[in-house]
Design a protein around this motif. Structure first.
Motif, short mmCIF file in Angstrom:
data_model
loop_
_atom_site.label_atom_id
_atom_site.label_comp_id
_atom_site.label_asym_id
_atom_site.label_seq_id
_atom_site.Cartn_x
_atom_site.Cartn_y
_atom_site.Cartn_z
N ASP A 126 0.80 -1.23 0.00
CA ASP A 126 0.00 0.00 0.00
C ASP A 126 0.83 1.28 0.00
OD1 ASP A 126 -2.48 -1.38 0.16
OD2 ASP A 126 -2.13 -1.70 2.30
N ALA A 135 0.61 7.79 -6.97
CA ALA A 135 -0.45 7.61 -5.96
C ALA A 135 -0.23 6.35 -5.13
CB ALA A 135 -1.83 7.58 -6.61
N LEU A 172 3.23 6.45 -0.62
CA LEU A 172 2.75 7.33 0.44
C LEU A 172 3.90 8.17 1.01
CD1 LEU A 172 0.41 4.91 2.43
CD2 LEU A 172 -0.17 6.48 0.56
N CYS A 173 3.61 9.46 1.19
CA CYS A 173 4.50 10.35 1.92
C CYS A 173 3.65 11.06 2.96
CB CYS A 173 5.15 11.37 0.98
SG CYS A 173 6.04 12.66 1.89
N ARG A 174 4.10 11.09 4.19
CA ARG A 174 3.31 11.73 5.24
C ARG A 174 3.87 13.11 5.59
NH1 ARG A 174 -1.92 11.42 6.98
NH2 ARG A 174 -2.11 10.96 9.20
N GLY A 205 0.67 8.37 11.39
CA GLY A 205 0.83 7.85 10.03
C GLY A 205 2.22 7.97 9.43
N ILE A 230 5.56 6.89 7.88
CA ILE A 230 5.68 5.72 7.00
C ILE A 230 6.63 4.68 7.60
CG2 ILE A 230 6.08 4.98 4.62
CD1 ILE A 230 3.81 7.01 4.92
N PHE A 268 5.88 12.99 14.01
CA PHE A 268 4.69 13.82 14.24
C PHE A 268 4.18 13.72 15.67
CE2 PHE A 268 4.66 11.99 9.91
CZ PHE A 268 5.05 13.12 9.22
N GLN A 309 -1.86 16.60 6.22
CA GLN A 309 -2.31 15.74 7.32
C GLN A 309 -3.69 16.18 7.81
OE1 GLN A 309 1.06 15.77 10.13
NE2 GLN A 309 1.25 13.58 9.77
N PHE A 359 -2.85 0.38 5.61
CA PHE A 359 -2.94 1.65 4.87
C PHE A 359 -4.01 1.62 3.77
CE2 PHE A 359 1.53 3.32 5.95
CZ PHE A 359 1.02 4.34 6.74
N ILE A 399 -4.54 7.45 4.12
CA ILE A 399 -3.97 8.80 4.21
C ILE A 399 -3.96 9.41 2.81
CG2 ILE A 399 -2.57 8.04 6.18
CD1 ILE A 399 -0.09 8.31 4.43
N VAL A 406 -3.12 10.67 -0.78
CA VAL A 406 -2.11 10.30 -1.77
C VAL A 406 -1.98 11.44 -2.78
CG1 VAL A 406 -2.64 7.86 -1.46
CG2 VAL A 406 -3.73 9.10 -3.32
N ALA A 407 -0.95 11.35 -3.61
CA ALA A 407 -0.61 12.47 -4.50
C ALA A 407 -1.78 12.87 -5.40
CB ALA A 407 0.62 12.11 -5.34
N SER A 408 -2.55 11.88 -5.84
CA SER A 408 -3.63 12.19 -6.78
C SER A 408 -4.86 12.79 -6.09
CB SER A 408 -4.04 10.92 -7.55
OG SER A 408 -4.37 9.90 -6.66
#
Lengths: 157, 749
Positions: A46, A132, A135-137, B200, B202, B255, B649, B672, B677, B679-681
């Motif tokens: 994921d 997509a 994941l980057c938080r 969250g 990674i 975080f 976030q 996940f 969380i 995502v880029a899109s």
């Protein structure tokens, strides 16, 4: 359970290891070959932090078994620079502050390179959808997307 | 430098050089928590409760211990008894005692010669449970007849006759609230809820721990604060803190969630029991979601009064928050932040910290503030909207400023909230015309910022370069910002300063990288350390020249006679002084240990445009603007990065993320794929404006930038959705299904 002997190519070098059939390619890269640049963020495909290419195909190495690497050619983040010269993506990630903690960065770089190998002139939307699965938080993706677009522009010349 | 004359232009501060750890992090060389191994190392696996609340009747590890390669099993019986308080709570959370208190609570752990054997062995450990009634919802846990998580956990603040899971009550305010409401033209109340979310990061938690029979040990661990790891592990294990050396790995995000311990004592206990062999313990993502973090869930009532012009007259907040099975939800900070952006003649806060069968809450970026903002900024937006006021103008009319007595007590010194409102108003996004199903939302946010115990050591090398040893792990570019400040102060190049995050044996105590403190506190400490090295170098120059040391000044990296009366000598550069260090008094260094004063608060204003799909209820973020007062942006790229990351976030919290518990009390979405969380899109570019109202308490004006950015997005998104749909959502997340149901209900009238 007896282990299986695997011979494969990683970043151009022939390597051998003994894999339990249950071990993932990610486990083998990290724990048997010492290539800890690929990260495990989820173990379920994921997050994309374990992205590598196998025979040129972008995969989550946590979803590939180590024994499946037999006879294949694997490329990881450790194989991205060429004799110390950074790939433009790597350079743009540093210059554009596209990483904060840096944990997802290897996966993003490997995935972005796979995109640019296929599509040297992606739109912002194409970059966002291709990435997509990573994941980057930390960054909110803004600087990552810009770095990929800038690297692509530079590579097109 | 006098504190009220902060320089406005700098040679290096405010530039954007490559971060010193950048090359390692784009080549895969940087070593994170799970990337470290030691000779003779074992692997560990943890047995966790599948029940939300259960008595542990029996643990039988005989089958596991019979498996070849298994070296040790630990249970609570392997830990010393510690008195009630912080270390008891930490020990109880590390490994359950009489009862498992939440789904995922550790019950036993095993060490073996490989990871696979350890996982196999964990499955062979048999635990017999007696299932007990459980409660996971905050309002259910607040009831008089709720299942009791722990008798006797309430502190002195809880009145007799309170619900049994209430462990702390906060009750404070000032002014005559009733008179304030009586003088208002518009008084409104609202009830708001937010679900728990996870930090969250990674990188899952990971460590390698080693502890010998002599009580001396070492640990390699991903953490925001390795002195906290040392102190807490020592407290939980009953060993001396100084005998445990802790090295912080590179950290893959925190975080707030990596400011405490979870499984670290298990690796040490397993090591001790297996003859002192190092033990590696790496969590899976499901373990991270089930047993670490998260933040609290909240149930909140807010009442606000205002004149017909929109001027606030009074406000009250009643917040109930569950922070899992332990005292420590962020309800106190939530209350303190709730109205901090505004001038208020009368305010009252009431808060309840409540136990529930969920994991022990950890800090999450501006702990408590986002929930409070969701409630307060949501109601304010509704009321100002009803009065036909512009949301930025209305905030400006009520904005806290220098001299404002804050809602939580202190009187503000120079702050930059008004400047963020002005900058937001001037931004191009505000002039974009919106289409159908689109709406614009505004919200403000606040965080105190923080100093904390800080130790820094600086040494000049023989060639005039400088090494700086700090104890706050670098999560988002702090090595770069500290190197910039030190290089600016010493008058040398950025590349000639190397900042290292060093182990606990190398410095005095450091609090974690938390509370937006690293660039402020570690930065200020590093500047102080540099100043004391400069003083030493000036002293050496004075001695060489035979003049008074007060007659020497430090300019552009060199000692010079201060003015014509001091004498005529050519400048002595840091390179020249360093080359002669051995014959002029030995090593040149400076250090700082303290709790650097002068914290400057941070305010932000966010503006978001959304489009809601009327058929699916899905909310799309069209554009997003973050304006925040940084005080001073030392490395602007990483300041922008904090703004963008905090905003996203917050967007996740507003739209997607939530802990979903089933009727059985088990977490339903510990991966996940299901704990989704952003995502880029999902996102557009995140626009930023860095406002700089320098903090007079820091040599370069730094306030701290990490926390504030997550606070406004929750209400900003909700306010934008209200503008787009006419529906005011009182409950997060505003998932498509929830919003669609509300839109359908509205259509049906």
């Amino acid at each position: 359970m007896s282990k299986i002997h695997v011979t494969t190519t990683v970043n151009g070098d022939t390597v051998e290891f003994l894999a339990d059939p249950r071990e993932t390619l990610l486990d083998c890269l990290r724990d048997k070959l010492g290539l800890t640049g690929s990260k495990e963020g989820c173990g379920t495909g994921d997050c994309g932090a374990c992205s590598v290419t196998v025979d040129g195909v972008l995969v989550s190495s946590c979803l590939v078994l180590g024994v499946e690497a037999q006879g294949k050619s694997v490329t990881t983040i450790e194989g991205m620079d060429k004799d110390g010269e950074l790939h433009p993506l790597q350079r743009h990630f540093v210059e554009k502050a596209a990483l904060q903690c840096g944990f997802c960065t290897p996966g993003f770089l490997v995935a972005a390179k796979a995109l640019l190998d296929k599509n040297p002139d992606p739109t912002e939307t194409e970059v966002r959808y291709w990435l997509a699965g990573n994941l980057c938080r930390c960054t909110g993706y803004d600087k990552i997307v810009r770095a990929v677009m800038d690297a692509a522009a530079e590579m097109r010349g | 430098m006098p504190k009220d004359e902060i320089k406005q232009t700098f040679r290096l501060v405010g530039t954007r050089p490559d971060r010193p750890d950048g090359l390692d992090k784009v080549t895969g060389r940087a070593r994170y928590g799970a990337d470290f191994s030691a000779p003779g190392m074992l692997w560990a696996s943890v047995v966790r409760s599948p029940h939300a609340h259960a008595r542990i009747k029996k643990i039988d590890a005989s089958k596991a211990l019979a498996l070849e390669g298994v070296k040790a099993v630990v249970t609570r019986a392997d830990f010393p008894e510690v008195p009630a308080g912080e270390y008891w709570d930490l020990q109880e959370n590390t490994i359950a005692g009489e009862r498992a208190l939440y789904d995922g609570h550790a019950v036993a752990a095993v060490a073996a010669t490989s990871q696979l054997i350890a996982h196999d062995a964990a499955r062979l450990i048999e635990v017999e449970y007696e299932i007990l009634p459980h409660v996971t919802d905050v309002d259910e846990a607040f009831k008089m007849d709720a299942p009791v998580i722990r008798e006797g956990a309430a502190d002195y603040s809880v009145p007799e006759g309170s619900p049994p899971n209430v462990v702390k009550v906060l009750d404070f305010g000032r002014g005559d609230v009733e008179a304030g409401f009586a003088s208002a033209d518009l008084v409104k109340e609202g009830h708001y809820t937010t679900e728990a979310t996870h930090q969250g990061y990674i990188e899952p938690h990971a460590c390698v721990g080693q502890l010998g029979s002599d009580g001396k040990g070492e640990m390699w661990v991903c953490t925001q604060g390795h002195w906290y790891i040392r102190r807490m592990c020592a407290g939980v294990l009953g060993i001396e803190a100084a005998n445990l050396r802790v090295t912080a790995s590179e950290i893959g995000g925190g975080f707030g969630g990596k400011t405490t311990i979870f499984m670290e004592p298990l690796s040490l206990a397993l090591s001790r029991k297996s003859g002192g062999r190092p033990v590696k313990l790496v969590m899976s993502r499901a373990e991270v979601l089930r047993a670490t973090g998260p933040t609290a869930s909240a149930s909140m009532d807010v009442k606000i009064g205002m004149t017909k012009d929109g001027k606030l007259t009074a406000a009250t907040a009643v917040f109930r928050m569950q922070g899992g099975a332990f005292t420590g939800s962020p309800v106190d900070a939530a209350l303190n932040c709730a109205f901090a952006c505004y001038e208020l003649p009368a305010v009252h806060h009431l808060g309840y910290d409540i136990l529930a069968n969920r994991p022990k809450a950890a800090a999450y970026r501006a702990p408590g503030a986002p929930m409070a903002a969701f409630a307060v900024e949501n109601l304010l937006d509704e009321m100002w909207g009803e009065l036909g006021l512009d949301p930025l103008d209305a905030r400006m009319m009520n904005a806290a400023k220098e001299g404002t007595k804050s809602s939580y007590g202190p009187t503000f010194k120079r702050i930059g909230f008004e400047e963020t409102l002005e900058a937001a108003k001037a931004h191009k996004n505000l002039s974009v015309k919106l289409g159908p199903n689109q709406g614009r939302g505004v919200a403000a946010g606040f965080w105190f910022n923080y100093n904390g115990d800080t130790s820094v050591s600086l040494a000049v090398a023989e060639d005039g370069t400088a090494q700086v040893s700090v104890g706050t792990p670098d999560i988002g570019g702090s090595r770069a910002s500290i190197a910039l400040m030190v290089a600016e102060t010493l008058g040398i190049e950025y590349e000639d300063v190397r900042v290292s995050v060093v182990e606990t044996g190398a410095l005095g105590v450091n609090e974690p990288t938390h509370g937006s403190r690293a660039t402020f506190a570690t930065g200020k400490a590093a500047v102080e350390a540099a100043e004391s090295a400069i003083k030493d170098m000036c002293r050496r120059a004075a001695k060489k020249w035979g003049i008074d040391e007060d007659a020497v000044e430090w300019v552009d990296g060199a000692a010079r006679p201060a003015g014509p009366n001091a004498g005529k000598f050519p400048p002595l550069s840091i390179v020249e002084i360093a080359a002669k260090m051995s014959s002029t008094g030995g090593p040149i260094a400076g250090h700082y240990e303290g709790n650097p004063p002068g914290v400057g608060e941070s305010f932000g204003t966010h503006v978001v445009d959304v489009e809601v799909d009327p058929e699916t209820g899905r909310t799309e973020i069209l554009r997003y603007l973050v304006v925040q007062d940084a005080g001073r942006a030392i490395h602007p790229s990483y300041v922008e990065g904090q703004y963008q990351g905090g905003a996203v976030q917050g967007i996740g919290w507003a739209l997607n993320e939530e802990y979903v518990y089933g009727a059985d009390g088990r977490l339903q979405n510990p991966v996940f794929l299901d704990y989704r969380i952003p995502v880029a899109s999902d996102l557009p570019m995140i626009d930023t404006v860095i406002v700089e109202v320098p903090n007079p308490g820091h040599p370069y004006g730094v306030r701290g930038v990490g926390e504030t950015g997550i606070t406004p997005p929750l209400p900003a998104v909700a306010n934008a959705i209200a503008a787009a749909t006419g529906i005011r959502m009182h409950s997060l997340p505003i998932s498509p299904s929830k919003l669609l149901a509300a839109m359908n209900a509205k259509r049906k009238g």
